[in-house]
Design a protein around this motif. Sequence first.
Motif, short mmCIF file in Angstrom:
data_model
loop_
_atom_site.label_atom_id
_atom_site.label_comp_id
_atom_site.label_asym_id
_atom_site.label_seq_id
_atom_site.Cartn_x
_atom_site.Cartn_y
_atom_site.Cartn_z
N ARG A 149 0.61 -1.21 0.24
CA ARG A 149 -0.18 -0.03 -0.13
C ARG A 149 1.09 1.09 -0.16
N GLN A 150 1.79 1.52 0.72
CA GLN A 150 2.62 2.74 0.50
C GLN A 150 3.85 2.35 -0.45
N GLY A 151 3.45 1.41 -1.04
CA GLY A 151 5.01 1.39 -1.99
C GLY A 151 3.50 2.12 -3.99
N ILE A 152 2.66 1.75 -3.40
CA ILE A 152 1.63 2.18 -4.12
C ILE A 152 1.23 4.14 -4.40
N ARG A 153 0.81 3.90 -3.06
CA ARG A 153 0.56 5.94 -2.62
C ARG A 153 2.20 6.61 -3.33
N LEU A 174 10.95 4.11 -11.76
CA LEU A 174 9.57 3.68 -11.89
C LEU A 174 10.02 2.01 -11.33
N GLY A 175 10.68 1.52 -12.92
CA GLY A 175 11.19 0.35 -12.82
C GLY A 175 12.01 -0.19 -11.60
N ILE A 176 13.10 0.78 -11.20
CA ILE A 176 13.90 0.41 -10.42
C ILE A 176 12.70 -0.09 -9.09
N PHE A 177 11.77 0.98 -8.66
CA PHE A 177 11.47 1.11 -7.39
C PHE A 177 10.39 -0.29 -7.17
N SER A 178 10.24 -0.69 -8.11
CA SER A 178 9.33 -1.90 -8.88
C SER A 178 9.66 -2.47 -8.03
N ALA A 179 10.45 -3.35 -9.12
CA ALA A 179 11.54 -4.16 -8.90
C ALA A 179 11.98 -4.38 -7.35
N TYR A 180 12.68 -3.22 -6.85
CA TYR A 180 12.52 -3.27 -5.42
C TYR A 180 11.25 -3.78 -4.38
N LEU A 181 10.31 -3.31 -4.88
CA LEU A 181 9.32 -3.23 -4.02
C LEU A 181 8.69 -4.46 -4.44
N VAL A 182 8.81 -4.88 -5.53
CA VAL A 182 8.37 -6.90 -5.28
C VAL A 182 9.38 -7.70 -4.33
N TYR A 236 4.38 -21.07 2.22
CA TYR A 236 4.12 -22.07 0.96
C TYR A 236 3.98 -20.74 -0.26
N LEU A 237 5.17 -21.83 -1.03
CA LEU A 237 5.75 -21.41 -2.32
C LEU A 237 4.58 -20.59 -2.79
N SER A 238 3.23 -21.01 -3.23
CA SER A 238 2.38 -21.29 -3.98
C SER A 238 1.49 -20.17 -3.75
N ARG A 239 1.71 -19.99 -2.43
CA ARG A 239 1.07 -18.93 -2.48
C ARG A 239 1.51 -18.36 -2.34
N LEU A 240 2.57 -17.69 -1.72
CA LEU A 240 3.38 -16.64 -1.83
C LEU A 240 3.60 -16.10 -3.68
N LYS A 241 3.76 -17.32 -4.51
CA LYS A 241 3.84 -16.87 -5.63
C LYS A 241 2.97 -16.23 -6.05
N LYS A 242 1.59 -16.30 -5.62
CA LYS A 242 0.66 -16.31 -5.95
C LYS A 242 0.18 -15.17 -5.41
N ARG A 243 0.52 -14.47 -4.48
CA ARG A 243 0.41 -12.81 -3.61
C ARG A 243 1.38 -11.81 -4.47
N LEU A 244 2.38 -12.10 -4.61
CA LEU A 244 3.32 -11.42 -5.49
C LEU A 244 2.68 -11.17 -6.74
N LEU A 245 2.46 -11.98 -7.53
CA LEU A 245 1.47 -11.53 -9.08
C LEU A 245 0.23 -10.74 -9.20
N ASN A 246 -0.17 -11.15 -7.78
CA ASN A 246 -1.44 -10.19 -7.15
C ASN A 246 -0.87 -8.79 -6.83
N ALA A 247 0.27 -8.62 -6.57
CA ALA A 247 0.83 -6.95 -5.85
C ALA A 247 1.48 -6.53 -7.65
N ILE A 248 1.72 -7.83 -8.52
CA ILE A 248 2.55 -6.83 -9.31
C ILE A 248 1.41 -6.20 -10.10
N LYS A 292 -1.46 -4.43 -9.38
CA LYS A 292 -1.67 -3.77 -9.00
C LYS A 292 -0.48 -2.44 -8.88
N ILE A 293 0.50 -3.51 -8.99
CA ILE A 293 1.76 -1.86 -9.48
C ILE A 293 1.62 -1.95 -10.65
N GLU A 294 1.20 -2.40 -11.40
CA GLU A 294 0.85 -2.76 -12.66
C GLU A 294 -0.31 -1.27 -13.50
#
Length: 339
Positions: free
Chosen positions: A34-38, A51-59, A70-82, A84-86
């Motif tokens: 949330r802070q990152g997106i703001r 913006l590219g550098i910041f987004s990569a560090y944010l992920v 669980y790796l699969s759940r973490l992956k899902k969360r990160l893809l979901n975050a991405i 939102k960043i996009e």
Amino acid sequence: MINKPVELYRDTLRIIDQTRLPELMRYEYIYTLRQGIRAIKELKVRGAPLLGIFSAYLVTLLAMRSKERYLSRLKKRLLNAISKIENTRPTAVDLFKAMNEMKDIIRKAKTKEDLVQMLRDKATRIDESLGEKCERLSEYGLTLFEPNKKYRIMTICNTGFFATNHIGTALGIIYKLHEKGMIEKVYVPETRPLLQGARLTMWELSQNSVPSVLITDNATGFIMEKEGIDAVIVGADRIARNGDTANKIGTLNLAILAHYFDIPFYVAAPFTSFDLSIASGIGIPIETRSEDEVKRIRKCLITKEDARALNFAFDITPNFLISAIVTDKGVFKKPYNFI
Ligand code: MRU
């Protein structure tokens, strides 16, 4: 010496809040999506490469801080975050390219530890390689100027340290010219509505002892002729296959004026800012921002409260108005063939 505008710092992401400059050099610590997106939406971090550098560090930060076992759940969360960043700022293609690189890693990783390490390595590489690209393109930019002459250069917005974490693009060339004693003066339009020229570029140039003068955006035409501007150098948020270039609103005005006065108009950008999947400028998405940014200058209302305002953040300069595009792979001239 100030810290970088964006840096992983212990278990946080430390940024310089660019909205507070130049009055206040304030660091902010990002812990959450949330802070990152703001920070992106409010332009605390800004400029296409940053913006590219910041987004990569944010992920990377989100993966580092996640308690998910669980790796699969973490992956899902990160893809979901991405996704939102996009959805934050549509024009700068660096952000989308960085996110695609992070998605590739997320798909490949076999353990959580691997995933965190690989994301961290990739984000650091995106950051460092951008530094190398800025250096290279700035050196190429020098080749457009005759040695031992002094130049009056006009630019727009901010394309330096605050936009790239490194020497910069258009400003990178200006710094290299200055090192060689070839800058007479840099003319910096304020860059309404958010004043990146007045607030950030003027600050950077003075820190580096580059002679500079602030001008209003609507003075650019008169000053080009009156002061004898030798060249205009600008950055880019996205460059299409035919060389049409999206950059800060007002860039098109400068290009038209430069054409009228027969002044070379140069675009400087690393290849990360190219979108070769888009044939021409018509296909580049242009961000529109809140009316309030036009109606107020630094929170102070300058029109009727109920006035309507139109706020395109970027414009498109057609390729025929561009004398050359300076990249980390060399200088390109018409007809543009980047492949
Ligand atoms: O809205 P901003 O401040 O992110 O816009 C920045 C610009 O338009 C820059 O000129 C561009 O990103 C190039 S930065 C090297």
